[in-house]
Scaffold this motif. Sequence first.
Motif, PDB file in Angstrom:
ATOM      1  N   CYS A  78     -16.762 -18.783 -11.677  1.00 23.02           N
ATOM      2  CA  CYS A  78     -16.989 -18.973 -10.239  1.00 23.02           C
ATOM      3  C   CYS A  78     -16.702 -17.726  -9.395  1.00 23.02           C
ATOM      4  O   CYS A  78     -17.342 -17.521  -8.356  1.00 23.02           O
ATOM      5  CB  CYS A  78     -16.122 -20.116  -9.704  1.00 23.02           C
ATOM      6  SG  CYS A  78     -15.943 -21.514 -10.820  1.00 23.02           S
ATOM      7  N   CYS A  81     -19.260 -15.314  -7.604  1.00 22.54           N
ATOM      8  CA  CYS A  81     -19.954 -15.673  -6.370  1.00 22.54           C
ATOM      9  C   CYS A  81     -19.021 -16.066  -5.224  1.00 22.54           C
ATOM     10  O   CYS A  81     -19.417 -16.012  -4.060  1.00 22.54           O
ATOM     11  CB  CYS A  81     -20.920 -16.830  -6.615  1.00 22.54           C
ATOM     12  SG  CYS A  81     -22.331 -16.380  -7.634  1.00 22.54           S
ATOM     13  N   HIS A  82     -17.817 -16.521  -5.550  1.00 18.30           N
ATOM     14  CA  HIS A  82     -16.924 -17.003  -4.488  1.00 18.30           C
ATOM     15  C   HIS A  82     -15.698 -16.110  -4.301  1.00 18.30           C
ATOM     16  O   HIS A  82     -14.869 -16.403  -3.446  1.00 18.30           O
ATOM     17  CB  HIS A  82     -16.487 -18.440  -4.777  1.00 18.30           C
ATOM     18  CG  HIS A  82     -17.619 -19.432  -4.706  1.00 18.30           C
ATOM     19  ND1 HIS A  82     -18.237 -19.776  -3.527  1.00 18.30           N
ATOM     20  CD2 HIS A  82     -18.268 -20.122  -5.679  1.00 18.30           C
ATOM     21  CE1 HIS A  82     -19.202 -20.658  -3.769  1.00 18.30           C
ATOM     22  NE2 HIS A  82     -19.247 -20.876  -5.076  1.00 18.30           N
ATOM     23  N   ASP A  92     -20.226 -19.045  -0.304  1.00 13.57           N
ATOM     24  CA  ASP A  92     -19.322 -19.881   0.497  1.00 13.57           C
ATOM     25  C   ASP A  92     -17.852 -19.661   0.175  1.00 13.57           C
ATOM     26  O   ASP A  92     -17.435 -19.704  -0.989  1.00 13.57           O
ATOM     27  CB  ASP A  92     -19.645 -21.361   0.289  1.00 13.57           C
ATOM     28  CG  ASP A  92     -21.054 -21.730   0.712  1.00 13.57           C
ATOM     29  OD1 ASP A  92     -21.962 -20.901   0.527  1.00 13.57           O
ATOM     30  OD2 ASP A  92     -21.247 -22.839   1.221  1.00 13.57           O
ATOM     31  N   TYR A 128     -19.320 -32.704  -6.029  1.00 15.15           N
ATOM     32  CA  TYR A 128     -20.233 -31.589  -5.745  1.00 15.15           C
ATOM     33  C   TYR A 128     -20.248 -30.555  -6.870  1.00 15.15           C
ATOM     34  O   TYR A 128     -21.316 -30.071  -7.267  1.00 15.15           O
ATOM     35  CB  TYR A 128     -19.871 -30.918  -4.410  1.00 15.15           C
ATOM     36  CG  TYR A 128     -20.846 -29.808  -4.064  1.00 15.15           C
ATOM     37  CD1 TYR A 128     -22.170 -30.093  -3.761  1.00 15.15           C
ATOM     38  CD2 TYR A 128     -20.451 -28.475  -4.090  1.00 15.15           C
ATOM     39  CE1 TYR A 128     -23.074 -29.081  -3.476  1.00 15.15           C
ATOM     40  CE2 TYR A 128     -21.354 -27.455  -3.794  1.00 15.15           C
ATOM     41  CZ  TYR A 128     -22.662 -27.764  -3.491  1.00 15.15           C
ATOM     42  OH  TYR A 128     -23.559 -26.767  -3.215  1.00 15.15           O
ATOM     43  N   MET A 133     -22.582 -26.974  -9.315  1.00 13.41           N
ATOM     44  CA  MET A 133     -21.980 -25.683  -9.643  1.00 13.41           C
ATOM     45  C   MET A 133     -21.713 -25.555 -11.138  1.00 13.41           C
ATOM     46  O   MET A 133     -21.498 -26.563 -11.803  1.00 13.41           O
ATOM     47  CB  MET A 133     -20.677 -25.494  -8.857  1.00 13.41           C
ATOM     48  CG  MET A 133     -20.896 -25.316  -7.364  1.00 13.41           C
ATOM     49  SD  MET A 133     -21.774 -23.774  -6.994  1.00 13.41           S
ATOM     50  CE  MET A 133     -22.943 -24.330  -5.757  1.00 13.41           C
TER      51      MET A 133
ATOM     52  N   HIS B  75     -30.410 -19.608  -0.909  1.00 14.25           N
ATOM     53  CA  HIS B  75     -30.747 -20.812  -0.167  1.00 14.25           C
ATOM     54  C   HIS B  75     -32.224 -20.713   0.194  1.00 14.25           C
ATOM     55  O   HIS B  75     -32.571 -19.996   1.118  1.00 14.25           O
ATOM     56  CB  HIS B  75     -29.973 -20.902   1.144  1.00 14.25           C
ATOM     57  CG  HIS B  75     -28.498 -20.979   0.970  1.00 14.25           C
ATOM     58  ND1 HIS B  75     -27.773 -22.060   1.363  1.00 14.25           N
ATOM     59  CD2 HIS B  75     -27.622 -20.109   0.436  1.00 14.25           C
ATOM     60  CE1 HIS B  75     -26.500 -21.848   1.092  1.00 14.25           C
ATOM     61  NE2 HIS B  75     -26.376 -20.671   0.533  1.00 14.25           N
ATOM     62  N   HIS B 100     -31.874 -26.555  -1.669  1.00 14.38           N
ATOM     63  CA  HIS B 100     -30.537 -26.052  -1.964  1.00 14.38           C
ATOM     64  C   HIS B 100     -30.408 -25.536  -3.386  1.00 14.38           C
ATOM     65  O   HIS B 100     -29.389 -24.935  -3.730  1.00 14.38           O
ATOM     66  CB  HIS B 100     -29.489 -27.137  -1.702  1.00 14.38           C
ATOM     67  CG  HIS B 100     -29.269 -27.389  -0.243  1.00 14.38           C
ATOM     68  ND1 HIS B 100     -28.214 -26.854   0.445  1.00 14.38           N
ATOM     69  CD2 HIS B 100     -29.999 -28.077   0.670  1.00 14.38           C
ATOM     70  CE1 HIS B 100     -28.283 -27.228   1.712  1.00 14.38           C
ATOM     71  NE2 HIS B 100     -29.356 -27.961   1.878  1.00 14.38           N
ATOM     72  N   ARG B 265     -21.105 -33.940  -0.470  1.00 14.07           N
ATOM     73  CA  ARG B 265     -20.843 -32.663   0.200  1.00 14.07           C
ATOM     74  C   ARG B 265     -21.804 -32.426   1.362  1.00 14.07           C
ATOM     75  O   ARG B 265     -21.413 -31.877   2.393  1.00 14.07           O
ATOM     76  CB  ARG B 265     -20.943 -31.543  -0.841  1.00 14.07           C
ATOM     77  CG  ARG B 265     -20.740 -30.159  -0.300  1.00 14.07           C
ATOM     78  CD  ARG B 265     -22.074 -29.462  -0.109  1.00 14.07           C
ATOM     79  NE  ARG B 265     -21.905 -28.037   0.139  1.00 14.07           N
ATOM     80  CZ  ARG B 265     -22.897 -27.185   0.227  1.00 14.07           C
ATOM     81  NH1 ARG B 265     -24.143 -27.606   0.078  1.00 14.07           N
ATOM     82  NH2 ARG B 265     -22.688 -25.917   0.460  1.00 14.07           N
ATOM     83  N   SER B 269     -19.047 -31.559   4.274  1.00 13.80           N
ATOM     84  CA  SER B 269     -18.912 -30.110   4.481  1.00 13.80           C
ATOM     85  C   SER B 269     -20.072 -29.563   5.309  1.00 13.80           C
ATOM     86  O   SER B 269     -19.887 -28.693   6.157  1.00 13.80           O
ATOM     87  CB  SER B 269     -18.862 -29.417   3.120  1.00 13.80           C
ATOM     88  OG  SER B 269     -19.073 -28.035   3.251  1.00 13.80           O
TER      89      SER B 269
END
Lengths: 194, 414
Positions: A78, A81-82, A92, A128, A133, B75, B100, B265, B269
């Motif tokens: 992860c 990208c984060h 994000d 999510y 992901m 995106h 998405h 989400r 969010s």
Amino acid sequence: MTRGAICKSVLVAVAAITPMHVRQHGMSSRAPVHYGLGRPATAADIQAWDVTVMPDGRGLPSGSGTPAQGAAIFAQRCARCHGPTGVEGPFDRLVGREPRQGFPFGRDTSLVRTIGNYWPYSTTVYDYIDRAMPYDAPGSLTPNEIYSLVAFLLWKNEIIADTATMDARTLPRVRMPARDRFVVDNRRGGPEVR
Amino acid sequence: MNDQPHERREPDGLTRRRLVAGTAAAIGLAMLRRSAFPQTGPAPPPSRPLGGTATVLGARAPQEKLQRIVFGTMHGMSLTPLQDLHGIITPSDLHYERHHAGVPAIDPHEYKLLIHGMVDRPTVFDLEALKRFPAVSRFHFLECSGNGSSGYTDVRPDQSPQVVDGLTSTSEWTGVSLSTLLREVGVHPRATWFLAEGGDAALMARSIPIAKAWDDAMIAYGQNGEALRPEQGYPARLLLPGWEGNTNVKWIRRLEFADRPFMTRDETSKYTDPLPNGTARMFSFVMDAKSIITSPAYPAAVTGHGWWDVTGLAWSGRGRISRVDVSTDGGTRWSPAVLEQPVLPKCHTRFTFPWKWDGAEALLMSRATDETGYVQPTLAELRRVRGLGTNYHFNNMRAWRVRRDGSVLFGLEG
């Protein structure tokens, strides 16, 4: 009544508009109520596709994980990208509790919404990540890995202790900082702008 | 014999009619006196070229360079060229896109829709089964709830209608009413919400109140007379007329009925609206009334004094547009525009307003009112009730500044 309770009762009221008035809706006199089309869904059909996780924990699989286990997986899968700590991006931002007071997101455009300051339900983090992901390889994580990542992200957001274990029993009990901040849409048409 | 009704020049300069006349004379019809045609004079024009042949698939005139504008790599998003379109229908290949996790490639023969949860008969429908139900066709707009943010927070003058508001399009959608499917599977009376889940890589999912399913929701497989485009959810999508684009889940693969929302989400969010009072609005489904003038508009210019047709689109997620007013002085005086037929509920409506430009600077604005009496707010009014931190539902009035040189800029009202 807490804001959360108000929110919930309004949700029920909004959703429970009776379907009875539609019994005749759009049906010609020749139309049966039941066409007998499609085939019965088997338990296997449903199990293969049903990934739903609900706020009360329904749908969470067996398995578990800790922040320490999650840290290792996060670095590998992860962080690219984060960011190494979930803050740096490029995509994000996942970690951040600022501002600790209030909920001024409607006024202060400099605030970044994160799991720690904006997400109302802990189960959504599991749901999510499971669905979406890592962005370029969704569906490739095991339940143990997802529980570990959820534990890591909740710990980094100062919501659970570093010793906590996340599983189907503990995760739904985690209360999120933004839990009571959400209200149901009160726009109704008519002259008032809301 | 020649069967051409009109004169046709032969390479030697003789007309066909002359040849006809000559031939006619030869067979004794000398009264066709065309042989008196002059032999000299201006050079004959070239012949008209024969047109193209029939084709299996049509294409736009090569001069028509219609294009979506694509934004983002992670995106996916592309915007409809509103300023280039007439009427209310968006050509399917120009319908806006927002996804998405990319556009999935779904084999229509493998496609399945699973309906389960609080229902008497959990059922799997393939595409053929969906098409065996009575089909309904409806004209409706779709709009991304983030459409128009660049007319709210990042207001630059060099923006076209496509850039400002291109995340909205209108199509004729064909499919099966969701109420028909609800009866088919026997939805439990205590079910109040359902989860709509897409078959994209992210299994994008939203919770929907069941009242919308009984009202006007449909599972659509047709768009403007043909199958859905892949970008719009091929082979089937959820269509919730008037509701924010994201809830109209594309590539729909699963509907799960329950007695509460699921809190995904994309309804916590994202797609929630923080308000100035320290709360955040959730499940803000309906797109409020909005309008935009699409011509004259940047980058096109008003090239001369005199009459111009000020035209644009208006729409409301709550029903029909009941009126559109246009101001040419930044909102001081308003006059009603003509609403072009058809004026359909939850659908783009075309308005027109003849305007005589005298060369002075002008500020063109449109203001939509819907059948509930809701009036499209000014930018200041919307900012006052929503705050600056909001990311969705930017339906404030738009303005175009016509300068003395005829150039047109996207501008703040007032």
